[in-house]
Scaffold this active site. Structure first.
Site, PDB file in Angstrom:
ATOM      1  N   LYS A   1       0.856  -1.199   0.000  1.00 42.22           N
ATOM      2  CA  LYS A   1       0.000   0.000   0.000  1.00 42.22           C
ATOM      3  C   LYS A   1       0.886   1.241   0.000  1.00 42.22           C
ATOM      4  O   LYS A   1       1.488   1.587   1.018  1.00 42.22           O
ATOM      5  CB  LYS A   1      -0.910   0.043   1.234  1.00 42.22           C
ATOM      6  CG  LYS A   1      -1.931   1.178   1.110  1.00 42.22           C
ATOM      7  CD  LYS A   1      -2.416   1.712   2.428  1.00 42.22           C
ATOM      8  CE  LYS A   1      -1.675   2.902   2.927  1.00 42.22           C
ATOM      9  NZ  LYS A   1      -1.758   4.112   2.110  1.00 42.22           N
TER      10      LYS A   1
ATOM     11  N   GLU B   1       9.916   1.242  10.641  1.00 40.91           N
ATOM     12  CA  GLU B   1      10.942   2.281  10.457  1.00 40.91           C
ATOM     13  C   GLU B   1      10.209   3.610  10.638  1.00 40.91           C
ATOM     14  O   GLU B   1       9.389   3.991   9.807  1.00 40.91           O
ATOM     15  CB  GLU B   1      11.575   2.132   9.074  1.00 40.91           C
ATOM     16  CG  GLU B   1      12.966   2.713   9.013  1.00 40.91           C
ATOM     17  CD  GLU B   1      12.946   4.134   8.527  1.00 40.91           C
ATOM     18  OE1 GLU B   1      12.838   5.036   9.395  1.00 40.91           O
ATOM     19  OE2 GLU B   1      13.030   4.339   7.317  1.00 40.91           O
TER      20      GLU B   1
HETATM   21  P1  ADP Z   1       2.670  10.734   7.517  1.00 43.82           P
HETATM   22  O1  ADP Z   1       2.042  11.465   8.654  1.00 43.82           O
HETATM   23  O2  ADP Z   1       4.042  11.158   7.244  1.00 43.82           O
HETATM   24  O3  ADP Z   1       1.806  10.638   6.291  1.00 43.82           O
HETATM   25  P2  ADP Z   1       1.807   8.140   8.352  1.00 43.82           P
HETATM   26  O4  ADP Z   1       2.421   7.251   9.351  1.00 43.82           O
HETATM   27  O5  ADP Z   1       0.477   8.727   8.648  1.00 43.82           O
HETATM   28  O6  ADP Z   1       2.885   9.259   8.045  1.00 43.82           O
HETATM   29  O7  ADP Z   1       1.698   7.404   6.953  1.00 43.82           O
HETATM   30  C1  ADP Z   1       2.609   6.439   6.488  1.00 43.82           C
HETATM   31  C2  ADP Z   1       1.823   5.333   5.799  1.00 43.82           C
HETATM   32  O8  ADP Z   1       0.969   4.731   6.783  1.00 43.82           O
HETATM   33  C3  ADP Z   1       0.905   5.803   4.675  1.00 43.82           C
HETATM   34  O9  ADP Z   1       0.901   4.835   3.635  1.00 43.82           O
HETATM   35  C4  ADP Z   1      -0.453   5.864   5.359  1.00 43.82           C
HETATM   36  O10 ADP Z   1      -1.539   5.713   4.485  1.00 43.82           O
HETATM   37  C5  ADP Z   1      -0.358   4.664   6.293  1.00 43.82           C
HETATM   38  N1  ADP Z   1      -1.294   4.700   7.429  1.00 43.82           N
HETATM   39  C6  ADP Z   1      -1.855   5.776   8.017  1.00 43.82           C
HETATM   40  N2  ADP Z   1      -2.699   5.407   9.002  1.00 43.82           N
HETATM   41  C7  ADP Z   1      -2.672   4.049   9.047  1.00 43.82           C
HETATM   42  C8  ADP Z   1      -3.321   3.056   9.853  1.00 43.82           C
HETATM   43  N3  ADP Z   1      -4.189   3.389  10.800  1.00 43.82           N
HETATM   44  N4  ADP Z   1      -3.034   1.763   9.619  1.00 43.82           N
HETATM   45  C9  ADP Z   1      -2.149   1.401   8.666  1.00 43.82           C
HETATM   46  N5  ADP Z   1      -1.521   2.287   7.869  1.00 43.82           N
HETATM   47  C10 ADP Z   1      -1.768   3.593   8.043  1.00 43.82           C
END
Ligand code: ADP
Length: 507
Positions: free
Chosen positions: A205, A280
């Site tokens: 994803k 990470e």
């Molecule tokens: P940023 O704030 O830099 O966008 P995130 O940690 O929110 O960092 O996002 C990193 C990745 O994690 C993206 O692909 C985002 O869609 C995904 N992501 C965000 N929320 C969730 C969640 N609840 N579960 C799994 N993946 C998530």
């Protein structure tokens, strides 16, 4: 920022190749079980060029049903498909072909990435494309070198009996990979390459802000001969696609790169299911300049430590500690460097720094700068948005900071540096370690004894000396404390994608 006026601030899409423009115009599909598909609901979401603020494409908005289909395909490809059963040299050949195909289409990938992420072509070419080609080749080499150990057990409670034991390294299974937007294709390939090398299968994803190069990569998988279902790519949002992937019982391991908050959430869901995970996460890396450091190395080195990739690096050197003897040399030098960085459109050849990835990120970074100033920090340079359609933030240096300020403690993920003088080595080590993060740190000195004394004292996954942010595919990378769990790259990536099986034979 008078220089910025001379540089185009809006992307001129006509300068990119017809192939890249054709891709941007095309109808985008996800990859599930080798087929290019729309989302089950038919919904799409816009992809924005952060340089112009315009929509450049729409991609499928996946949800639970799409993830279920992708995991089912990955499961089948792992449990009964040819990929994990292929001879290692067979996987090696296909991964090498994939690297050749990415190299063939390098310019198109770099162009798409620059439009989508706002980073210059030189940047996307180096870190998204060329490094990915290298990593695929590096991991192709590992396919034929994954092996266990042999043992001659003594088994003292069975005197007279003979045994032979050995270990096997078996693929961990179906990997759910979730990637961020800062180096979109690069991060995706950091996940894809070890999956392919070890005979795992996966659902990837990409971040919702930057899904385009991952979707374009789908075309290469089939052409290289990767069987259907081995790599599935579902575009969509974190709370839907990401969360379903993390919770899915068909997924054996989560490989995540992103914020510490989401990393903690993922760990809290994966741990009770005893799912494997590598995380990470964020960073607030310190750069420590000792009194004997060489200013000519230090000034550009530390400036690029923070301003490289617009500060949108998890290991960015966002805190600079300089010995008081050098403070008035190094800090004005870094401020000058920041002032001379040419902001401009990602596709404009003279641009040195493009916009941040989105308006949302621009607001977040400006909000941090404002909080620092409100807390009493001194704006040494930058601090503002640039009046344009793009999500630009001037390279910023804040002085007169205290360790309790948000700008010193929290990850900003933008071009913002905080600077602090120090007199005492023990004190600076304590300050360098005084955040919740532990991803990177750098020491700037010509004194080899100090280097060896300081490396063990800095709580970080990586310590650089007289450089910062240098990553190599053979060298493990990851964090301690709230910066993560496990390591990517090198042999560690192979270890994290395999399970150890022990066999004991009575002779
Ligand atoms: P940023 O704030 O830099 O966008 P995130 O940690 O929110 O960092 O996002 C990193 C990745 O994690 C993206 O692909 C985002 O869609 C995904 N992501 C965000 N929320 C969730 C969640 N609840 N579960 C799994 N993946 C998530």
């Amino acid at each position: 920022m008078s220089d910025t006026k001379a540089v185009a601030m809006e992307n001129d899409i006509s300068v990119i190749s017809e192939a890249a423009r054709g891709f941007l115009r095309a109808e985008h599909r996800m990859l599930i079980n080798g087929a290019r598909v729309a989302s089950v609901t038919g919904k799409t979401f816009p992809v924005i060029d952060p340089t112009s603020g315009h929509e450049v494409a729409r991609v499928p908005s996946g949800d639970g049903d799409d993830v279920n289909a992708a995991v089912a395909a990955a499961r089948e490809a792992f449990d009964g498909g040819p990929w994990p059963r292929l001879k290692p040299s067979g996987r090696e050949r296909i991964i090498l072909k994939l690297a050749d195909l990415l190299e063939r289409d390098a310019e198109e990938f770099a162009e798409i990435e620059s439009v989508n992420s706002g980073r210059t072509l030189a940047n996307t070419r180096a870190f998204d494309v060329d490094l990915s080609v290298d990593y695929l080749r590096y991991m192709a080499g590992w396919t034929t070198k994954i092996h266990g150990e042999t043992f001659s057990p003594s088994v003292p409670y069975l005197p007279g009996a003979d045994f032979f034991s050995f270990t096997l390294r078996e693929p961990v299974g179906v990997v759910g990979a979730i990637t961020p937007w800062n180096v979109p294709l690069g991060q995706a390939i950091w996940k894809v390459a070890p999956v392919l090398a070890t005979g795992c299968t996966m659902v990837l994803k990409p971040a919702e802000q930057t899904p385009l190069t991952a979707l374009r990569f789908s075309d290469l998988l089939d052409e290289a001969g990767v069987p259907p279902g081995v790599v599935n790519i579902v575009s969509g949002f974190g709370e839907t696609v990401g969360a379903t992937l993390v919770e899915h019982p068909g997924v054996d391991k989560i490989a995540f790169t992103g914020s510490t908050e989401i990393g903690q959430l993922i760990a809290s869901i994966a741990a009770p299911a005893l799912k494997r995970y590598t995380l990470e996460l964020g960073g607030k890396s310190a750069m420590v300049v000792l009194a004997d450091a060489d200013p000519e190395t230090c000034i550009p080195g530390t400036a690029m430590g923070i301003f490289g990739n617009h500060g949108q690096n998890c290991c960015a050197g966002s805190r600079l500690y300089v010995h008081r003897d050098l403070f008035d040399t190094i800090v004005p030098g870094v401020v000058d460097f920041a002032r001379n960085i040419k902001l401009g459109a990602a596709l404009e050849p003279t641009t040195e720094m493009g916009p941040l990835v989105s308006r949302g990120q621009q607001e977040r970074v400006l909000g941090y700068i404002e909080s620092g100033v409100n807390d009493g920090a001194e704006l040494l340079t930058g601090g503002h948005a640039v009046q344009s359609t793009g999500a630009y933030v001037e390279p910023t240096v804040l002085g007169n900071v205290r360790r309790d300020m948000k700008v010193v403690q929290e990850e900003i993920f933008g071009p913002v540096l905080v600077v602090t003088p120090f007199d005492d080595l023990d004190d600076v080590v304590e300050q360098a370690n005084a955040t919740k993060y532990g991803l990177g740190a750098s020491i700037w000195t010509r004194d080899v004894q100090q280097v060896h004394r300081l490396i063990p004292r800095l709580k970080a996954g990586t310590v650089w000396v007289n450089t910062h942010n240098v990553l190599d595919l053979a060298v493990p990378f990851g964090g301690v404390k709230h910066s993560g769990v496990g390591r990517e790259l090198g042999a560690e990536a192979i270890r994290h994608h395999t399970e150890l099986k022990t066999a004991t034979i009575a002779l």
